[in-house]
Design a protein around this motif. Sequence first.
Motif, mmCIF file in Angstrom:
data_model
loop_
_atom_site.group_PDB
_atom_site.id
_atom_site.type_symbol
_atom_site.label_atom_id
_atom_site.label_comp_id
_atom_site.label_asym_id
_atom_site.label_seq_id
_atom_site.Cartn_x
_atom_site.Cartn_y
_atom_site.Cartn_z
ATOM 1 N N PRO A 39 38.616 41.544 40.652
ATOM 2 C CA PRO A 39 39.608 41.297 41.575
ATOM 3 C C PRO A 39 38.452 40.556 43.190
ATOM 4 N N GLN A 40 38.796 39.799 43.906
ATOM 5 C CA GLN A 40 38.319 39.398 44.410
ATOM 6 C C GLN A 40 37.429 39.655 45.798
ATOM 7 N N SER A 41 38.221 41.518 45.967
ATOM 8 C CA SER A 41 36.590 42.824 46.369
ATOM 9 C C SER A 41 37.240 43.623 46.220
ATOM 10 N N LEU A 42 35.907 44.010 46.147
ATOM 11 C CA LEU A 42 35.897 45.231 45.608
ATOM 12 C C LEU A 42 35.355 46.290 46.759
ATOM 13 N N ILE A 43 35.631 48.176 46.669
ATOM 14 C CA ILE A 43 35.206 48.479 47.377
ATOM 15 C C ILE A 43 35.036 50.274 46.871
ATOM 16 N N VAL A 44 33.910 50.237 46.645
ATOM 17 C CA VAL A 44 33.472 51.725 45.724
ATOM 18 C C VAL A 44 32.978 52.089 46.069
ATOM 19 N N GLN A 45 32.916 54.041 45.709
ATOM 20 C CA GLN A 45 32.051 54.850 46.287
ATOM 21 C C GLN A 45 30.957 55.082 45.615
ATOM 22 N N GLU A 46 29.393 55.221 46.274
ATOM 23 C CA GLU A 46 28.318 55.030 45.770
ATOM 24 C C GLU A 46 28.525 56.156 44.276
ATOM 25 N N GLY A 47 28.147 56.272 43.047
ATOM 26 C CA GLY A 47 28.183 56.529 41.794
ATOM 27 C C GLY A 47 29.682 56.761 40.712
ATOM 28 N N LYS A 48 30.191 55.405 41.366
ATOM 29 C CA LYS A 48 30.914 55.275 40.727
ATOM 30 C C LYS A 48 31.241 54.119 39.549
ATOM 31 N N ASN A 49 31.842 53.403 38.776
ATOM 32 C CA ASN A 49 32.061 52.994 37.830
ATOM 33 C C ASN A 49 32.631 51.812 37.649
ATOM 34 N N LEU A 50 32.711 50.293 37.973
ATOM 35 C CA LEU A 50 33.204 49.161 38.206
ATOM 36 C C LEU A 50 32.802 47.864 37.536
ATOM 37 N N THR A 51 34.308 47.551 37.128
ATOM 38 C CA THR A 51 34.160 46.510 35.931
ATOM 39 C C THR A 51 34.309 45.026 37.154
ATOM 40 N N ILE A 52 34.178 43.614 36.784
ATOM 41 C CA ILE A 52 34.427 42.651 37.513
ATOM 42 C C ILE A 52 34.768 41.837 36.127
ATOM 43 N N ASN A 53 36.225 40.920 36.315
ATOM 44 C CA ASN A 53 36.273 39.819 35.763
ATOM 45 C C ASN A 53 36.428 38.566 35.645
ATOM 46 N N CYS A 54 36.052 37.261 34.680
ATOM 47 C CA CYS A 54 36.455 36.313 34.801
ATOM 48 C C CYS A 54 36.892 35.423 33.456
ATOM 49 N N THR A 55 37.770 35.152 33.772
ATOM 50 C CA THR A 55 38.710 34.141 32.897
ATOM 51 C C THR A 55 38.479 32.735 33.357
ATOM 52 N N SER A 56 38.512 31.746 31.639
ATOM 53 C CA SER A 56 38.040 30.078 32.121
ATOM 54 C C SER A 56 39.032 29.911 31.468
ATOM 55 N N SER A 57 39.636 28.478 32.089
ATOM 56 C CA SER A 57 41.023 27.730 31.640
ATOM 57 C C SER A 57 40.854 27.254 30.472
ATOM 58 N N LYS A 58 39.152 26.996 29.786
ATOM 59 C CA LYS A 58 39.232 26.237 28.681
ATOM 60 C C LYS A 58 37.390 26.639 28.182
ATOM 61 N N THR A 59 37.462 26.729 27.407
ATOM 62 C CA THR A 59 36.245 27.015 25.744
ATOM 63 C C THR A 59 35.072 27.090 26.450
ATOM 64 N N LEU A 60 34.780 28.376 26.581
ATOM 65 C CA LEU A 60 33.317 29.063 26.976
ATOM 66 C C LEU A 60 32.033 28.362 26.532
ATOM 67 N N TYR A 61 31.307 27.961 26.404
ATOM 68 C CA TYR A 61 30.405 27.300 25.884
ATOM 69 C C TYR A 61 29.034 27.600 26.769
ATOM 70 N N GLY A 62 29.044 28.665 27.127
ATOM 71 C CA GLY A 62 28.296 29.959 27.866
ATOM 72 C C GLY A 62 28.512 30.100 29.917
ATOM 73 N N LEU A 63 28.697 31.719 28.855
ATOM 74 C CA LEU A 63 28.801 32.199 30.274
ATOM 75 C C LEU A 63 27.863 32.875 31.378
ATOM 76 N N TYR A 64 28.284 32.533 32.896
ATOM 77 C CA TYR A 64 26.450 33.448 33.543
ATOM 78 C C TYR A 64 26.937 34.023 34.213
ATOM 79 N N TRP A 65 26.058 35.825 34.697
ATOM 80 C CA TRP A 65 26.872 35.602 36.121
ATOM 81 C C TRP A 65 25.524 36.135 36.823
#
Lengths: 111, 115
Positions: free
Chosen positions: A8-34
């Motif tokens: 999502p664009q923003s995320l508010i969670v309580q301490e101790g919770k798990n969360l996931t952020i996604n990233c989708t590319s419009s073209k072939t990925l040659y390497g993805l950095y976080w």
Amino acid sequence: SQELEQSPQSLIVQEGKNLTINCTSSKTLYGLYWYKQKYGEGLIFLMMLQKGGEEKSHEKITAKLDEKKQQSSLHITASQPSHAGIYLCGAAQGGSEKLVFGKGTKLTVNP
Amino acid sequence: DTEVTQTPKHLVMGMTNKKSLKCEQHMGHRAMYWYKQKAKKPPELMFVYSYEKLSINESVPSRFSPECPNSSLLNLHLHALQPEDSALYLCASSPLKAGTQQPQHFGDGTRLSIL
């Protein structure tokens, strides 16, 4: 040109919770950095993924790359206030030195 | 602590001033980068230097002039800037290894304000 969409664009969670952020590319990925960025500061390199199916972990953060879907996910387990910040995914455009970024996901972790 | 050092951390200048931003790394990286980041936006690439030669210029206005005097230093010379040039300027560096992607390591940036 390559575009990266983060959700999502923003995320508010309580301490101790798990969360996931996604990233989708419009073209072939040659390497993805976080990266992680605190407001007004530089980017902190977290992980680089290069091969389809690759998964890397650092402390409580795990990132995966799905090359076929041109997508990566960042998962934080048992979140802590220190995890708060803006998470950016980046990709090398056309395999060049040019890095393009997603718009970022702002994470807030409430104690 | 970042291994890419940027100075100054903050800079306020008038539109007629000339100033320079400096970036230094001692990791032996042979690629260095300048990015511009506006508030609540991702960084946007401005310039790339590979082996001290300019390899990418993202159509940046000539009032921004990059310079790479040696493999450890990268400068960005500023002249006659406009208020819309106010932003966080980030420097980054990375190794250059043929056939492989390498992560870029960023400095803490220079916060530039144009009056």
